[in-house]
Design a protein around this motif. Structure first.
Motif, PDB file in Angstrom:
ATOM      1  N   ARG A 384      -0.554 -12.113  -2.574  1.00 19.86           N
ATOM      2  CA  ARG A 384      -0.839 -11.219  -3.349  1.00 19.86           C
ATOM      3  C   ARG A 384       0.763 -10.494  -3.612  1.00 19.86           C
ATOM      4  NH1 ARG A 384      -3.540  -6.761  -0.322  1.00 19.86           N
ATOM      5  NH2 ARG A 384      -3.825  -5.580  -2.150  1.00 19.86           N
ATOM      6  N   PRO A 385       0.832  -9.739  -4.580  1.00 17.97           N
ATOM      7  CA  PRO A 385       2.016  -8.918  -4.986  1.00 17.97           C
ATOM      8  C   PRO A 385       2.485  -8.128  -3.730  1.00 17.97           C
ATOM      9  CG  PRO A 385       0.743  -8.942  -6.947  1.00 17.97           C
ATOM     10  CD  PRO A 385      -0.166  -9.306  -5.654  1.00 17.97           C
ATOM     11  N   VAL A 386       3.540  -8.092  -2.979  1.00 13.24           N
ATOM     12  CA  VAL A 386       4.193  -7.324  -1.971  1.00 13.24           C
ATOM     13  C   VAL A 386       3.817  -5.779  -2.229  1.00 13.24           C
ATOM     14  CG1 VAL A 386       6.083  -6.384  -0.837  1.00 13.24           C
ATOM     15  CG2 VAL A 386       5.911  -8.995  -1.439  1.00 13.24           C
ATOM     16  N   LYS A 387       4.141  -5.495  -3.739  1.00 12.83           N
ATOM     17  CA  LYS A 387       3.773  -4.134  -3.976  1.00 12.83           C
ATOM     18  C   LYS A 387       2.393  -3.669  -3.781  1.00 12.83           C
ATOM     19  CE  LYS A 387       2.991  -1.615  -8.436  1.00 12.83           C
ATOM     20  NZ  LYS A 387       3.280  -1.549  -9.943  1.00 12.83           N
ATOM     21  N   GLU A 388       1.468  -4.404  -3.731  1.00 12.17           N
ATOM     22  CA  GLU A 388      -0.018  -4.281  -3.537  1.00 12.17           C
ATOM     23  C   GLU A 388      -0.247  -4.090  -1.977  1.00 12.17           C
ATOM     24  OE1 GLU A 388      -2.559  -6.753  -5.115  1.00 12.17           O
ATOM     25  OE2 GLU A 388      -2.213  -6.500  -7.525  1.00 12.17           O
ATOM     26  N   TRP A 389       0.468  -4.882  -1.063  1.00  8.54           N
ATOM     27  CA  TRP A 389       0.461  -4.861   0.282  1.00  8.54           C
ATOM     28  C   TRP A 389       0.721  -3.397   0.649  1.00  8.54           C
ATOM     29  CZ3 TRP A 389      -2.323  -7.984   3.006  1.00  8.54           C
ATOM     30  CH2 TRP A 389      -2.546  -9.490   2.443  1.00  8.54           C
ATOM     31  N   ALA A 390       1.869  -2.950   0.002  1.00  9.01           N
ATOM     32  CA  ALA A 390       2.622  -1.719   0.345  1.00  9.01           C
ATOM     33  C   ALA A 390       1.845  -0.531   0.149  1.00  9.01           C
ATOM     34  CB  ALA A 390       4.097  -1.526  -0.390  1.00  9.01           C
ATOM     35  N   VAL A 391       1.122  -0.548  -0.998  1.00  4.34           N
ATOM     36  CA  VAL A 391       0.036   0.459  -1.216  1.00  4.34           C
ATOM     37  C   VAL A 391      -1.218   0.513  -0.250  1.00  4.34           C
ATOM     38  CG1 VAL A 391      -1.472   1.398  -3.108  1.00  4.34           C
ATOM     39  CG2 VAL A 391       0.977   0.627  -3.769  1.00  4.34           C
ATOM     40  N   ASP A 392      -1.551  -0.782  -0.059  1.00  4.32           N
ATOM     41  CA  ASP A 392      -2.756  -0.624   0.983  1.00  4.32           C
ATOM     42  C   ASP A 392      -2.177  -0.238   2.379  1.00  4.32           C
ATOM     43  OD1 ASP A 392      -4.528  -1.692  -0.870  1.00  4.32           O
ATOM     44  OD2 ASP A 392      -4.095  -3.852   0.022  1.00  4.32           O
ATOM     45  N   VAL A 393      -0.844  -0.464   2.829  1.00  4.19           N
ATOM     46  CA  VAL A 393      -0.412  -0.028   4.023  1.00  4.19           C
ATOM     47  C   VAL A 393       0.046   1.558   3.934  1.00  4.19           C
ATOM     48  CG1 VAL A 393       1.921   0.146   5.576  1.00  4.19           C
ATOM     49  CG2 VAL A 393       0.834  -1.950   4.550  1.00  4.19           C
ATOM     50  N   LEU A 394       0.435   1.934   2.930  1.00  3.79           N
ATOM     51  CA  LEU A 394       0.456   3.543   2.912  1.00  3.79           C
ATOM     52  C   LEU A 394      -0.888   4.265   2.761  1.00  3.79           C
ATOM     53  CD1 LEU A 394       3.337   3.704   0.407  1.00  3.79           C
ATOM     54  CD2 LEU A 394       3.545   4.515   2.528  1.00  3.79           C
ATOM     55  N   ASN A 395      -1.803   3.612   2.144  1.00  4.86           N
ATOM     56  CA  ASN A 395      -3.092   4.462   2.344  1.00  4.86           C
ATOM     57  C   ASN A 395      -3.801   4.260   3.615  1.00  4.86           C
ATOM     58  OD1 ASN A 395      -3.680   4.915  -0.434  1.00  4.86           O
ATOM     59  ND2 ASN A 395      -4.032   3.062  -1.052  1.00  4.86           N
ATOM     60  N   ILE A 396      -3.609   3.327   4.296  1.00  4.48           N
ATOM     61  CA  ILE A 396      -3.975   3.304   5.739  1.00  4.48           C
ATOM     62  C   ILE A 396      -3.326   4.359   6.503  1.00  4.48           C
ATOM     63  CG2 ILE A 396      -3.995   1.982   8.058  1.00  4.48           C
ATOM     64  CD1 ILE A 396      -4.521  -0.422   6.119  1.00  4.48           C
ATOM     65  N   ALA A 397      -1.897   4.319   6.316  1.00  3.38           N
ATOM     66  CA  ALA A 397      -1.070   5.332   7.111  1.00  3.38           C
ATOM     67  C   ALA A 397      -1.452   6.785   6.649  1.00  3.38           C
ATOM     68  CB  ALA A 397       0.127   5.211   6.771  1.00  3.38           C
TER      69      ALA A 397
END
Length: 456
Positions: A384-397
């Motif tokens: 997966r694109p790193v960008k998508e992982w980052a968005v998921d992480v921020l939504n969890i946070a």
């Protein structure tokens, strides 16, 4: 040479493990410690100041004492300040660090940070100094960087070139922002350590802010992160063993024991009390066989000191330290502790974050670490694109901060501190890339504009 003999000597491995066990705290006692470093510069020449002199680092420290800070001295040299659980200290090249008091909310942290920045700006404006928040010194060479008069740094500067090519850059030319968080039990520590270590490169990418070295682009978005890949392999990195079955306090203690020492600190006048034990073995010390101190045994303070000389992406002491982010503007100084509190201090969010990354392999971890320093949010990891992982992480946070539900005086929760990070993740454009756009555009290659536009 005389040594301190008052403290009880350490003799057993279980005592070393017990140091970490003593860090366990019930949830109601959890706090957040925020730290940030910044470069000091002369506003007329942009050069970094020496320690001494009317417009030097010592003058900055003395000036801050009017705000109720107490001095900390090494022999007769003022090297730090303390006030109500917080401290101001100096990195080897004069980088100014605030280590905040353990606080309950991000609102408290932002208030503390704001007060500190107002105080340092008040003093700095009187003596012609300014402060810049980026991850790597953008203009000056190692040779042009001043050295602070602290004993432990003398030992580290002599040892670093023996074990890596960029250790002196780490000491003299980097600045970071960090968050420290508590754990309730060994199992809680393990889950938090694994989750935060896997996600540390995502934080590196979101906060990447060091694309310049000696006046021009350096080929990295986080030169600070790249420095850690060639500092000292014995004490840095992603710690693959953290993800292995059986990891816990004991396994980390064994890792720490295997890391060569830097120094021992005693109440003696020479070199600020620091005795050179660089490259020597803590295990030998526990047998009374340390070459630097034959017949002497370590104390718990020696063990605590040794643990501060380990530099993995997440570090365990009596709390966990998140160490993956470049320094930046005030807004992102508050965002970093908000990110980690949202991920680690709400149980459903912690479990969701681990579920997100638990399938990553050791190769994934290390590839992402290198990718974050070089290309930020570009590229892919685990399909997966790193960008998508980052968005998921921020939504969890963000959900974690909602669940914490700590409201400011204006009845606003902590989620707003993540706003800038969402803009970065959703656009895929790191702070470093925005600086590069300015460098190649309106700045026309003149980094003096960086000091004008990005200073605190």
């Amino acid at each position: 040479m005389a040594y301190n003999t008052d403290a009880e000597p350490l003799r057993s491995f279980s005592e070393l493990v017990g140091y970490f066990e003593a860090g366990c705290k019930p949830r109601e006692r959890w706090r957040i410690g925020a730290e940030h470093e910044k470069f000091v510069f002369h506003t007329d020449t942009l050069r970094r100041p020496q320690y001494a002199g009317p417009d030097g680092i010592q003058a900055m420290l003395k000036g801050l004492m009017r705000f109720g800070w107490d001095g900390v001295y090494e022999n007769d040299t003022l090297i730090a300040l303390t006030r109500k659980g917080a401290s101001v200290s100096l990195e080897p090249g004069g980088q100014f660090e605030l280590s905040g008091a353990p606080l309950l909310t991000i609102h408290d942290i932002c208030e503390e940070t704001g007060q500190h920045l107002e105080e340092v700006k008040a003093v700095a404006s009187e003596i012609g100094l300014g402060f810049l928040g980026v991850g790597f010194s953008p203009l000056w060479t190692r040779e042009e960087t001043p050295i602070m008069p602290k004993g432990r740094y003398n030992i580290m500067r002599a040892y670093m070139p023996k074990v890596g090519g960029l250790g002196l850059d780490m000491m003299l030319r980097t600045c970071t922002v960090q968050a420290n968080l508590d754990y309730e039990s060994e199992a809680d520590m393990v889950l938090k350590f694994r989750t935060s270590l896997a996600l540390q490169p995502i934080a590196t990418a979101l906060f990447a802010n060091s694309p310049f070295t000696e006046g021009k682009p350096n080929g990295f978005l986080s030169a600070r992160a790249n420095v850690w890949t060639d500092t000292d392999a014995d004490r840095t990195g992603m710690l693959d063993f953290v993800f292995e079955d059986g990891f816990g306090f004991e396994r980390y203690a064994r890792y720490a024991l295997d890391v060569p020492m830097y120094f021992v600190h005693r109440d003696i006048p020479e070199n600020g009390g620091y005795i050179d034990a660089s490259g020597q073995d803590f295990k030998a010390y526990m047998k009374g066989e340390l070459p630097a101190m034959p017949g002497q045994y370590p104390t718990m303070d020696d063990w605590a000191d040794h643990l501060t000389t380990l530099f993995p992406e997440v570090r365990l002491k009596k709390y966990l330290e998140m160490r993956g982010a470049d320094a930046g503007p005030w807004s992102r100084l508050c965002a970093l502790p908000a990110l980690w509190a949202g991920l680690l201090y709400d149980q459903p969010s912690l479990e969701a974050a681990w579920e997100l990354v638990k399938g990553w392999t050791s190769d994934d971890h290390n590839a992402l670490r290198g990718m974050a320093a070089k290309t930020g949010l570009k590229g892919e990891i685990a399909g997966r694109p790193v960008k998508e992982w980052a968005v998921d992480v921020l939504n969890i946070a963000k959900q974690g901060l909602k669940n914490r539900n700590y409201l400011s005086g204006g009845l606003v929760d902590e989620t707003g501190y993540l706003g800038e990070l969402f803009e970065i993740a959703e656009s895929g454009v790191t702070p470093a890339e925005r600086l590069l756009d300015k460098y190649h555009g309106p700045w026309q290659g003149d980094l003096r504009h960086l000091y004008e536009e990005e200073a605190y």
